[in-house]
Design a protein around this motif. Structure first.
Motif, PDB file in Angstrom:
ATOM      1  N   UNK A 104       0.867  -1.296   0.073  1.00  0.00           N
ATOM      2  CA  UNK A 104       0.085  -0.061  -0.206  1.00  0.00           C
ATOM      3  C   UNK A 104       0.886   1.206  -0.082  1.00  0.00           C
ATOM      4  N   UNK A 105       1.945   1.236   0.855  1.00  0.00           N
ATOM      5  CA  UNK A 105       3.013   2.491   0.856  1.00  0.00           C
ATOM      6  C   UNK A 105       3.344   2.610  -0.746  1.00  0.00           C
ATOM      7  N   UNK A 106       3.614   1.820  -1.360  1.00  0.00           N
ATOM      8  CA  UNK A 106       4.245   1.863  -2.648  1.00  0.00           C
ATOM      9  C   UNK A 106       3.164   2.435  -3.626  1.00  0.00           C
ATOM     10  N   UNK A 132       3.763   6.157  -5.525  1.00  0.00           N
ATOM     11  CA  UNK A 132       3.632   6.122  -6.686  1.00  0.00           C
ATOM     12  C   UNK A 132       2.762   7.346  -7.253  1.00  0.00           C
ATOM     13  N   UNK A 133       1.526   7.376  -6.318  1.00  0.00           N
ATOM     14  CA  UNK A 133       0.483   8.483  -6.847  1.00  0.00           C
ATOM     15  C   UNK A 133       1.115   9.796  -6.743  1.00  0.00           C
ATOM     16  N   UNK A 134       1.991   9.857  -5.708  1.00  0.00           N
ATOM     17  CA  UNK A 134       2.782  11.393  -5.193  1.00  0.00           C
ATOM     18  C   UNK A 134       3.546  11.569  -6.337  1.00  0.00           C
ATOM     19  N   UNK A 135       4.354  10.625  -6.712  1.00  0.00           N
ATOM     20  CA  UNK A 135       5.449  10.966  -7.906  1.00  0.00           C
ATOM     21  C   UNK A 135       4.797  11.264  -8.970  1.00  0.00           C
ATOM     22  N   UNK A 136       3.813  10.624  -9.550  1.00  0.00           N
ATOM     23  CA  UNK A 136       3.049  10.867 -11.001  1.00  0.00           C
ATOM     24  C   UNK A 136       2.197  12.349 -10.713  1.00  0.00           C
ATOM     25  N   UNK A 137       1.858  12.553  -9.792  1.00  0.00           N
ATOM     26  CA  UNK A 137       1.160  13.853  -9.279  1.00  0.00           C
ATOM     27  C   UNK A 137       2.291  14.851  -9.313  1.00  0.00           C
ATOM     28  N   UNK A 138       3.413  14.692  -9.115  1.00  0.00           N
ATOM     29  CA  UNK A 138       4.487  15.706  -9.138  1.00  0.00           C
ATOM     30  C   UNK A 138       5.023  15.781 -10.414  1.00  0.00           C
ATOM     31  N   UNK A 139       5.115  14.813 -11.197  1.00  0.00           N
ATOM     32  CA  UNK A 139       5.424  14.802 -12.565  1.00  0.00           C
ATOM     33  C   UNK A 139       4.473  15.407 -13.504  1.00  0.00           C
ATOM     34  N   UNK A 140       3.156  14.983 -13.141  1.00  0.00           N
ATOM     35  CA  UNK A 140       2.176  15.716 -14.233  1.00  0.00           C
ATOM     36  C   UNK A 140       2.119  17.484 -13.794  1.00  0.00           C
ATOM     37  N   UNK A 141       2.236  17.705 -12.528  1.00  0.00           N
ATOM     38  CA  UNK A 141       2.416  19.220 -11.928  1.00  0.00           C
ATOM     39  C   UNK A 141       3.724  19.847 -12.895  1.00  0.00           C
ATOM     40  N   UNK A 142       4.708  19.286 -12.859  1.00  0.00           N
ATOM     41  CA  UNK A 142       5.795  19.784 -13.466  1.00  0.00           C
ATOM     42  C   UNK A 142       5.610  19.909 -14.796  1.00  0.00           C
ATOM     43  N   UNK A 143       5.055  18.818 -15.601  1.00  0.00           N
ATOM     44  CA  UNK A 143       4.703  18.827 -17.013  1.00  0.00           C
ATOM     45  C   UNK A 143       3.795  20.066 -17.201  1.00  0.00           C
ATOM     46  N   UNK A 144       2.761  20.106 -16.551  1.00  0.00           N
ATOM     47  CA  UNK A 144       1.935  21.311 -16.648  1.00  0.00           C
ATOM     48  C   UNK A 144       2.516  22.818 -16.618  1.00  0.00           C
ATOM     49  N   UNK A 145       3.534  22.773 -15.766  1.00  0.00           N
ATOM     50  CA  UNK A 145       4.397  24.183 -15.224  1.00  0.00           C
ATOM     51  C   UNK A 145       5.125  24.325 -16.710  1.00  0.00           C
ATOM     52  N   UNK A 146       5.690  23.283 -17.017  1.00  0.00           N
ATOM     53  CA  UNK A 146       6.828  23.635 -18.362  1.00  0.00           C
ATOM     54  C   UNK A 146       6.035  23.830 -19.408  1.00  0.00           C
ATOM     55  N   UNK A 147       4.880  23.305 -19.773  1.00  0.00           N
ATOM     56  CA  UNK A 147       4.293  23.514 -21.009  1.00  0.00           C
ATOM     57  C   UNK A 147       3.778  24.758 -21.348  1.00  0.00           C
TER      58      UNK A 147
END
Length: 112
Positions: free
Chosen positions: A1-3, A7-22
């Motif tokens: 469950x911890x994994x 994984x959710x928080x990493x994906x959210x962080x990556x999606x936020x960074x992509x949103x910010x970059x584009x």
């Protein structure tokens, strides 16, 4: 469950960074003392964090308080363990000596 959480928080962080970059549109925020000029996505992410962090902190505080309360109630409901006293080693009364048995004089009346 911890994994899955990580994984959710990493994906959210990556999606936020992509949103910010584009999103490269620039915007300015006029404040009384200064003018802040940044990407629109920076303002969006900042507004999200301004709303999310206090709510998240309240949630964590409530969860911590309720867990403490549940633990206190569970401890109170748990039956108290009363130690049973060990059996005492009181001295036993001395037994009377058994009468000596002999082959002669077994019958007290006749003596035979």
């Amino acid at each position: 469950m911890q994994f899955i959480k990580i994984l959710f928080w990493v994906l959210l962080l990556v999606a936020t960074f992509i949103f910010w970059w584009t999103n490269e549109a620039r915007a300015s925020l006029d404040m009384v003392a200064a003018v802040i000029e940044a990407r629109v996505s920076t303002f969006v992410v900042g507004a999200f964090l301004l709303g999310f962090l206090p709510t998240w902190l309240l949630l964590r505080g409530s969860k911590w308080r309720l867990q403490r309360r549940i633990k206190t109630l569970e401890d109170a409901a748990r039956p108290a363990v009363v130690p049973t006293p060990a059996p005492s080693r009181a001295p036993t009364p001395a037994a009377e000596p058994a009468p000596a048995v002999s082959s002669v004089g077994n019958d007290p009346v006749t003596g035979v």
